[in-house]
Scaffold this motif. Structure first.
Motif, short mmCIF file in Angstrom:
data_model
loop_
_atom_site.label_atom_id
_atom_site.label_comp_id
_atom_site.label_asym_id
_atom_site.label_seq_id
_atom_site.Cartn_x
_atom_site.Cartn_y
_atom_site.Cartn_z
N ALA A 19 -6.96 3.23 4.48
CA ALA A 19 -5.81 2.77 5.26
C ALA A 19 -5.74 1.25 5.34
CB ALA A 19 -5.86 3.36 6.67
N ALA A 20 -6.88 0.59 5.55
CA ALA A 20 -6.87 -0.87 5.64
C ALA A 20 -6.44 -1.49 4.31
CB ALA A 20 -8.25 -1.38 6.05
N GLU A 21 -6.90 -0.90 3.22
CA GLU A 21 -6.55 -1.44 1.90
C GLU A 21 -5.08 -1.26 1.58
OE1 GLU A 21 -9.28 0.24 -0.92
OE2 GLU A 21 -10.96 -1.00 -0.23
N ILE A 22 -4.50 -0.10 1.92
CA ILE A 22 -3.08 0.10 1.61
C ILE A 22 -2.21 -0.82 2.46
CG2 ILE A 22 -2.57 1.99 3.22
CD1 ILE A 22 -1.37 1.77 -0.43
N ARG A 23 -2.61 -1.06 3.71
CA ARG A 23 -1.85 -2.00 4.55
C ARG A 23 -1.88 -3.40 3.93
NH1 ARG A 23 -4.84 0.53 8.88
NH2 ARG A 23 -3.55 1.95 10.11
N TRP A 24 -3.07 -3.84 3.56
CA TRP A 24 -3.22 -5.17 2.97
C TRP A 24 -2.41 -5.28 1.68
CZ3 TRP A 24 -5.34 -6.76 -1.75
CH2 TRP A 24 -5.58 -8.13 -1.87
N ALA A 25 -2.49 -4.26 0.84
CA ALA A 25 -1.79 -4.29 -0.44
C ALA A 25 -0.27 -4.30 -0.25
CB ALA A 25 -2.21 -3.09 -1.29
N CYS A 26 0.22 -3.52 0.70
CA CYS A 26 1.66 -3.53 0.97
C CYS A 26 2.12 -4.91 1.42
CB CYS A 26 2.00 -2.49 2.05
SG CYS A 26 1.92 -0.77 1.50
N ASP A 27 1.36 -5.52 2.31
CA ASP A 27 1.72 -6.87 2.77
C ASP A 27 1.77 -7.85 1.61
OD1 ASP A 27 2.05 -6.19 5.43
OD2 ASP A 27 0.00 -6.73 6.00
N LYS A 28 0.80 -7.77 0.70
CA LYS A 28 0.79 -8.68 -0.44
C LYS A 28 1.98 -8.43 -1.36
CE LYS A 28 -2.67 -10.84 1.05
NZ LYS A 28 -2.37 -12.14 1.73
N TRP A 29 2.34 -7.16 -1.55
CA TRP A 29 3.48 -6.86 -2.41
C TRP A 29 4.79 -7.37 -1.81
CZ3 TRP A 29 5.67 -6.36 -6.74
CH2 TRP A 29 6.95 -5.80 -6.85
N PHE A 30 5.00 -7.13 -0.53
CA PHE A 30 6.27 -7.54 0.08
C PHE A 30 6.35 -9.05 0.24
CE2 PHE A 30 6.07 -3.06 1.62
CZ PHE A 30 7.15 -2.61 0.87
N THR A 31 5.21 -9.72 0.33
CA THR A 31 5.21 -11.18 0.33
C THR A 31 5.57 -11.70 -1.05
OG1 THR A 31 3.55 -11.31 2.09
CG2 THR A 31 3.82 -13.25 0.70
N LEU A 32 4.93 -11.16 -2.08
CA LEU A 32 5.18 -11.59 -3.45
C LEU A 32 6.62 -11.32 -3.86
CD1 LEU A 32 4.12 -12.56 -6.25
CD2 LEU A 32 3.53 -10.17 -6.72
N SER A 33 7.13 -10.14 -3.51
CA SER A 33 8.47 -9.73 -3.95
C SER A 33 9.56 -10.13 -2.96
CB SER A 33 8.51 -8.21 -4.14
OG SER A 33 8.24 -7.53 -2.92
N GLN A 34 9.16 -10.86 -1.92
CA GLN A 34 10.10 -11.32 -0.89
C GLN A 34 10.89 -10.17 -0.27
OE1 GLN A 34 12.38 -14.39 -2.94
NE2 GLN A 34 10.83 -15.93 -2.49
N GLY A 35 10.13 -9.17 0.16
CA GLY A 35 10.75 -8.04 0.85
C GLY A 35 11.00 -6.82 0.01
#
Length: 255
Positions: A173-189
């Protein structure tokens, strides 16, 4: 445990000092991202985990987790490049690759797969390893029914007849949260669709939530998202999900 930017900085520092387990952890985290969070990117996959996983394997040649992560990510690269070639045979040169790219990765991945088997993986990894063998063309067992527990983040959008997608598969769970945050930051939402996070327990869907309404400052407001816990047998890091066409980690592309 919450994963932060400081977590990655600390792990990188330890890995650079020769800590093979830290290198493995860095590689495991970065395989969930399209690009290294410390470097600019355009959303296209760059496989930033590869040098860290290679360092972990070099330090511990029989470490099944390190071998599985590296082999699984090479298999994902192969799938990506094969899909690119199907769309445009000239695409390789745009990325500094050549026609031997897929073949070289195939050869290396097959050798690594043999090393995983020789290292004595647990029975728990059996279904995922069988699926990996099919993907690499070194096995022909029927696809097993998925009985693993895992998370999937899916973000997609259509441009004419072309479907653009980004998928992240993880079993923590911690890893998927972190990964989602990184994706939405990189892709600007995100890439313009309605991203979702779905949890599976023993192969069955146990919960799904739309992330779009909860995006804030490039990441996700996790206080507003109920992420189901995972029970049952978790998908081993690096291995694909049997029967679902899902690679562990980040996968992106167009079709």
């Amino acid at each position: 445990m919450t994963i932060t930017d400081e977590t990655l900085v600390r792990l990188r520092s330890a890995a650079a000092a020769g800590d093979a387990q830290a290198a493995l952890r860095v590689g495991r985290l970065l395989c969930l991202t399209a690009a290294d969070p410390t470097e600019p990117g355009d959303g296209e996959p760059t496989w930033p985990e590869e040098p860290w996983l290679r360092a972990a394997v070099a330090a511990h040649p029989d470490d099944v987790e390190a071998l599985a992560l590296l082999t699984g990510r090479l298999a994902q690269q192969i799938s990506y490049w094969e899909a690119c070639l199907d769309m445009n045979p000239d695409v390789m040169k745009w990325y500094g690759e050549d026609e031997g790219t897929v073949e070289r990765r195939h050869i290396e991945a097959e050798k690594l797969y043999a090393r995983i088997r020789a290292a004595g993986p647990t029975r728990h990894a059996g279904a995922g390893l069988d699926e990996l063998a099919v993907l690499l063309g070194v096995g022909d067992k029927p696809v097993a029914e998925c009985a693993y527990s895992f998370y999937v983040m899916e973000d997609e959008a259509w441009s004419g007849s072309v479907r653009h997608s980004a998928t992240i598969v993880a079993s923590d769970a911690a890893e998927i949260r972190w990964a989602c945050d990184k994706w939405f930051t990189l892709s600007q939402g995100g890439i313009g669709g309605e991203p979702t996070l779905t949890a599976y327990a023993d192969g069955a869907e146990v919960g799904s939530v739309g992330l779009g309404p909860h995006l804030a400052d490039g990441g996700v407001d996790w206080d507003a998202v109920a992420v189901p816990g995972l029970s049952g047998s978790r998908l081993p890091a690096g291995l694909p999900v049997p029967g679902r066409g899902l690679h562990y980690g980040f996968a992106g592309g167009a079709e």
